[in-house]
Write a protein that holds these residues in place. Structure first.
Motif, PDB file in Angstrom:
ATOM      1  N   TRP A 268       0.902  -1.039   0.071  1.00 47.18           N
ATOM      2  CA  TRP A 268       0.162  -0.089  -0.077  1.00 47.18           C
ATOM      3  C   TRP A 268       0.901   1.314  -0.046  1.00 47.18           C
ATOM      4  N   ARG A 269       0.338   2.446  -0.625  1.00 47.01           N
ATOM      5  CA  ARG A 269       1.179   3.630  -0.500  1.00 47.01           C
ATOM      6  C   ARG A 269       0.514   4.505   0.395  1.00 47.01           C
ATOM      7  N   SER A 270       1.048   5.202   1.478  1.00 45.96           N
ATOM      8  CA  SER A 270       0.552   6.124   2.105  1.00 45.96           C
ATOM      9  C   SER A 270       0.458   7.391   1.830  1.00 45.96           C
ATOM     10  N   GLU A 271      -0.576   8.069   1.915  1.00 45.47           N
ATOM     11  CA  GLU A 271      -0.644   9.591   1.858  1.00 45.47           C
ATOM     12  C   GLU A 271      -0.844  10.472   3.146  1.00 45.47           C
ATOM     13  N   GLY A 272      -0.230   9.910   3.992  1.00 44.41           N
ATOM     14  CA  GLY A 272       0.204  10.676   5.199  1.00 44.41           C
ATOM     15  C   GLY A 272      -1.059  10.401   6.572  1.00 44.41           C
ATOM     16  N   LEU A 273      -0.838  11.216   7.576  1.00 41.03           N
ATOM     17  CA  LEU A 273      -2.105  10.868   8.605  1.00 41.03           C
ATOM     18  C   LEU A 273      -2.873  12.243   8.418  1.00 41.03           C
ATOM     19  N   ARG A 274      -4.281  12.020   8.982  1.00 35.94           N
ATOM     20  CA  ARG A 274      -5.189  12.899   8.835  1.00 35.94           C
ATOM     21  C   ARG A 274      -6.053  12.952  10.154  1.00 35.94           C
ATOM     22  N   TRP A 275      -6.117  14.305  10.569  1.00 35.68           N
ATOM     23  CA  TRP A 275      -7.003  14.199  12.114  1.00 35.68           C
ATOM     24  C   TRP A 275      -8.402  14.501  11.561  1.00 35.68           C
ATOM     25  N   THR A 276      -9.285  13.855  12.131  1.00 34.71           N
ATOM     26  CA  THR A 276     -10.733  13.863  12.068  1.00 34.71           C
ATOM     27  C   THR A 276     -11.286  14.275  13.496  1.00 34.71           C
ATOM     28  N   ALA A 277     -12.901  14.481  13.719  1.00 35.48           N
ATOM     29  CA  ALA A 277     -13.471  14.594  15.110  1.00 35.48           C
ATOM     30  C   ALA A 277     -13.357  13.290  15.658  1.00 35.48           C
ATOM     31  N   GLU A 278     -13.075  12.045  15.240  1.00 34.89           N
ATOM     32  CA  GLU A 278     -13.009  10.782  15.626  1.00 34.89           C
ATOM     33  C   GLU A 278     -11.560  10.518  15.991  1.00 34.89           C
ATOM     34  N   GLY A 279     -10.735  11.219  15.613  1.00 38.12           N
ATOM     35  CA  GLY A 279      -9.005  10.895  15.805  1.00 38.12           C
ATOM     36  C   GLY A 279      -8.347  10.926  14.727  1.00 38.12           C
ATOM     37  N   PRO A 280      -7.081  10.262  14.819  1.00 41.46           N
ATOM     38  CA  PRO A 280      -6.326  10.366  13.640  1.00 41.46           C
ATOM     39  C   PRO A 280      -6.416   9.112  12.823  1.00 41.46           C
ATOM     40  N   LEU A 281      -6.305   9.353  11.448  1.00 36.63           N
ATOM     41  CA  LEU A 281      -6.420   8.200  10.504  1.00 36.63           C
ATOM     42  C   LEU A 281      -5.183   8.203   9.556  1.00 36.63           C
ATOM     43  N   LEU A 282      -4.582   7.134   9.100  1.00 42.25           N
ATOM     44  CA  LEU A 282      -3.748   6.752   8.050  1.00 42.25           C
ATOM     45  C   LEU A 282      -4.525   6.808   6.770  1.00 42.25           C
ATOM     46  N   ARG A 283      -3.994   7.559   5.887  1.00 42.44           N
ATOM     47  CA  ARG A 283      -4.579   7.690   4.425  1.00 42.44           C
ATOM     48  C   ARG A 283      -3.777   6.861   3.597  1.00 42.44           C
ATOM     49  N   TRP A 284      -4.474   6.075   2.749  1.00 42.40           N
ATOM     50  CA  TRP A 284      -3.663   5.401   1.620  1.00 42.40           C
ATOM     51  C   TRP A 284      -4.040   5.654   0.234  1.00 42.40           C
ATOM     52  N   ALA A 285      -3.448   5.517  -0.686  1.00 42.96           N
ATOM     53  CA  ALA A 285      -3.743   5.681  -2.199  1.00 42.96           C
ATOM     54  C   ALA A 285      -4.927   4.925  -2.467  1.00 42.96           C
ATOM     55  N   GLY A 286      -5.939   5.695  -3.170  1.00 42.03           N
ATOM     56  CA  GLY A 286      -7.013   4.845  -3.333  1.00 42.03           C
ATOM     57  C   GLY A 286      -8.298   4.921  -2.525  1.00 42.03           C
ATOM     58  N   GLY A 287      -8.065   5.938  -1.528  1.00 43.66           N
ATOM     59  CA  GLY A 287      -9.079   6.233  -0.896  1.00 43.66           C
ATOM     60  C   GLY A 287      -9.309   5.668   0.371  1.00 43.66           C
ATOM     61  N   ARG A 288      -8.564   4.427   0.658  1.00 41.23           N
ATOM     62  CA  ARG A 288      -8.713   3.810   2.277  1.00 41.23           C
ATOM     63  C   ARG A 288      -8.162   4.569   3.368  1.00 41.23           C
TER      64      ARG A 288
END
Length: 300
Positions: A6-26
């Motif tokens: 998988w290819r990471s697009e970095g970390l994103r913060w949301t109201a629910e907490g942090p998420l690791l983003r992946w290419a393709g929208g996952r």
């Protein structure tokens, strides 16, 4: 069977907490206590992630220690269209001016689009923040410059300095907010505020619980870079800004998720890309900016 990378697009913060983003929208949620396992195949090369949503035309290789994962040309293109480059003076959207506190003696001033709410503060790892005012971009920028010149408030705090104090912050929210509140009061007394900026009262917001900083053990070191054949594996204790504090079983280490983009990554643990011994390739660690240096040569 080939393990999918998988290819990471970095970390994103949301109201629910942090998420690791992946290419393709996952996206992968990162609740505290989660086991994080990321491995780099042994023949992998880190490639430029491109700019402005477009791939790098040269698919250029980039250094493992680069926090931007961009080649020189793509870095120029990305910055040319950023607010920080002051090339968007006609941006019609309103901006907030804020004060952000990362630890004793570490308060900065900055601006962020009002529509983004506190996302920018979470992305930076601000333990406490308060708004100063809101208004057009150039008024917000002038206010930022006013505080830098009159009160010597910086607009940047090094990440190593932020990481070094997370485990030793004052326990009381009131103590953590005191420095921001005092600086807000000093800023409010300054002459020269732009008329277009609407001032806001001091309302400190504390992110210590959101990040998981209460009772956080001191880190042994920070991952300096990913390497082919290397892996990082540990239980998530805290997430602040782009950083994941992981209990590896051999001490706590910090993984800056800005080092992930550009690499193909798998969830294979136990020494991905290595021979049959399962030892893996040690990931180089950088000792904490302050305090005792780590005596651990690598993660595994």
């Amino acid at each position: 069977m080939t393990t999918r990378a998988w290819r990471s697009e970095g970390l994103r913060w949301t109201a629910e907490g942090p998420l690791l983003r992946w290419a393709g929208g996952r996206e992968s949620a990162l609740p505290r206590g989660k086991r994080v396992v990321l491995a780099v195949p042994g023949d992998a090369v880190r490639r430029c992630v491109g700019a402005r949503g477009n791939p790098c035309p040269a698919a250029a290789g980039v250094p493992g220690r680069s926090a931007s994962a961009r080649c020189e040309e793509c870095s120029r293109l990305e910055r040319a269209h950023s607010v920080a480059a002051d090339t968007r003076a006609d941006d019609p959207q309103p901006y907030h001016v804020y004060l952000a506190w990362f630890g004793p003696g570490m308060t900065k001033v900055g601006i962020t689009a009002v529509r983004r709410g506190p996302a920018r503060l979470l992305e930076q790892g601000a333990v406490v923040f308060t708004w100063l005012g809101r208004g057009p971009l150039m008024a917000a920028r002038r206010t930022e410059e006013l505080l830098r010149a009159a009160l010597r408030v910086p607009d940047r705090i090094p990440y190593d300095a932020k990481r070094a104090v997370r485990a030793v912050l004052p326990a009381s929210p009131g103590e953590r907010a005191a420095e921001v509140a005092a600086l807000h009061a000093r800023a409010s007394e300054l002459a020269g505020w732009p008329e277009a900026l609407e001032r806001e009262p001091p309302v400190p917001v504390d992110h210590a619980a959101v990040f998981g900083l209460d009772g956080l053990p001191a880190a042994r070191g920070t991952v300096r870079e990913l390497v082919p054949g290397g892996a990082v594996e540990g239980r998530l204790l805290a997430a602040a800004g782009p950083d994941l504090h992981l209990d590896t079983g051999r001490g706590v280490v910090v993984l800056d998720t800005r080092l992930l983009p550009g690499w193909p990554l798998t969830g294979a643990g136990g020494g991905a890309g290595t021979g049959g011994d399962g030892a893996g390739v040690p990931l180089p660690l950088r000792a904490p900016a302050r305090g005792a240096a780590t005596d651990q040569p690598g993660l595994f």
